[in-house]
Scaffold this active site. Structure first.
Site, PDB file in Angstrom:
ATOM      1  N   THR A 198      43.031  25.453  45.321  1.00 11.05           N
ATOM      2  CA  THR A 198      41.713  26.496  45.832  1.00 11.05           C
ATOM      3  C   THR A 198      42.189  28.019  45.647  1.00 11.05           C
ATOM      4  O   THR A 198      41.133  28.755  45.680  1.00 11.05           O
ATOM      5  CB  THR A 198      41.279  25.815  47.172  1.00 11.05           C
ATOM      6  OG1 THR A 198      42.335  26.017  48.169  1.00 11.05           O
ATOM      7  CG2 THR A 198      40.925  24.596  47.019  1.00 11.05           C
ATOM      8  N   LEU A 250      37.389  30.145  47.064  1.00 12.13           N
ATOM      9  CA  LEU A 250      36.435  29.179  47.608  1.00 12.13           C
ATOM     10  C   LEU A 250      36.980  27.729  47.445  1.00 12.13           C
ATOM     11  O   LEU A 250      36.693  27.158  46.477  1.00 12.13           O
ATOM     12  CB  LEU A 250      35.510  29.557  46.269  1.00 12.13           C
ATOM     13  CG  LEU A 250      34.099  29.133  46.714  1.00 12.13           C
ATOM     14  CD1 LEU A 250      33.478  29.661  47.856  1.00 12.13           C
ATOM     15  CD2 LEU A 250      33.093  29.262  45.709  1.00 12.13           C
ATOM     16  N   HIS A 251      37.090  27.092  48.858  1.00 15.11           N
ATOM     17  CA  HIS A 251      37.677  26.040  48.713  1.00 15.11           C
ATOM     18  C   HIS A 251      36.996  24.751  48.171  1.00 15.11           C
ATOM     19  O   HIS A 251      37.246  24.139  47.412  1.00 15.11           O
ATOM     20  CB  HIS A 251      38.281  25.637  50.267  1.00 15.11           C
ATOM     21  CG  HIS A 251      39.232  26.919  50.558  1.00 15.11           C
ATOM     22  ND1 HIS A 251      40.786  27.116  50.190  1.00 15.11           N
ATOM     23  CD2 HIS A 251      38.995  27.816  51.523  1.00 15.11           C
ATOM     24  CE1 HIS A 251      40.966  27.877  50.977  1.00 15.11           C
ATOM     25  NE2 HIS A 251      40.129  28.420  51.590  1.00 15.11           N
ATOM     26  N   ASP A 252      35.885  24.661  49.241  1.00 17.92           N
ATOM     27  CA  ASP A 252      35.302  23.136  48.928  1.00 17.92           C
ATOM     28  C   ASP A 252      34.606  22.812  47.646  1.00 17.92           C
ATOM     29  O   ASP A 252      34.321  21.581  47.464  1.00 17.92           O
ATOM     30  CB  ASP A 252      34.220  23.177  50.296  1.00 17.92           C
ATOM     31  CG  ASP A 252      34.946  22.865  51.642  1.00 17.92           C
ATOM     32  OD1 ASP A 252      34.592  23.503  52.633  1.00 17.92           O
ATOM     33  OD2 ASP A 252      36.236  22.652  51.729  1.00 17.92           O
TER      34      ASP A 252
END
Ligand code: RIB
Ligand code: CA
Length: 313
Positions: free
Chosen positions: A196, A242-244
């Site tokens: 991520t 921008l992880h999720d």
């Protein structure tokens, strides 16, 4: 087109969770059976409200949102207002939600759905601490063999941690829940910080959302501009990770990602390394390979997918 893939999104919105939910809502390949909410980035009363705000932003008040665990299994709740703001969704001015929160407890919703739907047809997309998922497995152990796959954002190894030097936030908040899920035998795809952190919301990419000129595009740009400032300062980068949305993007375009099957174990005893995910990337132990761990991403392709799908809302 093949039947849409049935998913449950378990989440602690959070701006990056919000973009992941919008990506799912903008993608006809996915059928969101429900959204289960957990305490994490901010307390549950805010994460559940934020989930409803996002559904209404996308014009989808029909989505069922369920509130789940108010705190981790054993440890005290740790939140992240310094990253996400007091509301957990700072940035855009979104109206108070009018769609109702479902009465049913999210953990019961997860168990009931997995026992009712055909075995192997439900994918869990875990975007926050794994408390709800672990509680569902404890409440009804039979669900483990019925879950098609768990795709989760959490952990880190070569990249270290983001909430302590050793641990990533989702795992750190509830390491005991993560331990249960990692030992459940369910097929797991893991999006750790190692991947991520290669998906940065640069100014140019954020501008692409704003250029959509839609309610969703403008709100997304406002969310990202707020959300990225903490990591930009910390890492000295143009944009923040921008992880999720990596979780949802994997379901839509798995070839955007590269990784390998590894053993992942989590520290639940030492305070120094609590919540650390120990990833046996080089296969030096005989521990079972319990997760497909992603380490690389086609980040241009990822953001192109995001802009295109959010542009549909
Ligand atoms: O460490 C990043 C994760 O923690 C993301 O899911 C973010 O939303 C926070 O929950
Ligand atoms: Ca999250």
């Amino acid at each position: 087109m093949p039947q849409p893939r049935k998913i449950i999104i378990d989440t602690d919105p959070g701006q990056d969770d919000a973009v992941a939910i919008l990506l799912a809502l903008g993608s006809a390949e996915l059928d969101i059976v429900g959204i289960s909410v957990v305490a994490g980035n901010v307390p549950l009363k805010l994460t559940e409200k934020n989930a409803r705000k996002i559904c209404e932003l996308a014009g989808r008040p029909d989505i069922d949102v369920y509130a789940g665990a108010i705190r981790p299994l054993i440890r005290e709740l740790v939140t992240a207002e310094e990253v996400h703001g007091k509301t957990g969704l700072n940035g855009p001015q979104l109206p108070e939600p009018t769609m109702k929160l479902q009465e049913q407890y999210a953990v019961d919703f997860i168990v009931e759905t997995l026992m009712k739907e055909e075995s192997g047809t439900i994918t869990l997309c875990a975007l926050g601490p794994l408390t709800n998922v672990a509680l569902a497995m404890i409440r009804e152990p039979r669900i483990a063999s019925r879950i098609k796959e768990i795709v989760l954002m959490g952990g880190g190894f070569f990249e270290g941690g983001n909430v302590t030097p050793a641990a990533e936030f989702n795992i750190y908040v509830d390491p005991h829940a993560a331990d249960i899920v990692l030992k459940s035998g369910v097929p797991i795809v893991m999006m750790p910080l190692d991947v991520t952190h290669k998906a940065l919301t640069t100014a140019k990419r954020t501008q692409a959302f704003r250029a959509l000129g839609t309610k969703v595009g403008l709100a997304t740009a406002d969310m990202l501009e707020f959300f990225e400032r903490f990591d930009e300062e910390k890492y000295g980068t143009d944009g923040g990770p921008l992880h999720d949305p990596c979780v949802i993007a994997y379901l839509l375009k798995p070839d955007l990602f590269k990784g390998r099957s590894c053993n992942v174990s989590v520290e639940t005893a030492s305070e120094l390394t609590m919540g650390m995910t120990v990833i046996d990337w080089w296969g030096v132990t005989k521990r079972p390979k319990n997760a497909m761990v992603m380490r690389d991403i086609d980040h241009d392709g990822f953001f192109a997918l995001l802009v295109e799908r959010l542009g549909r809302l």
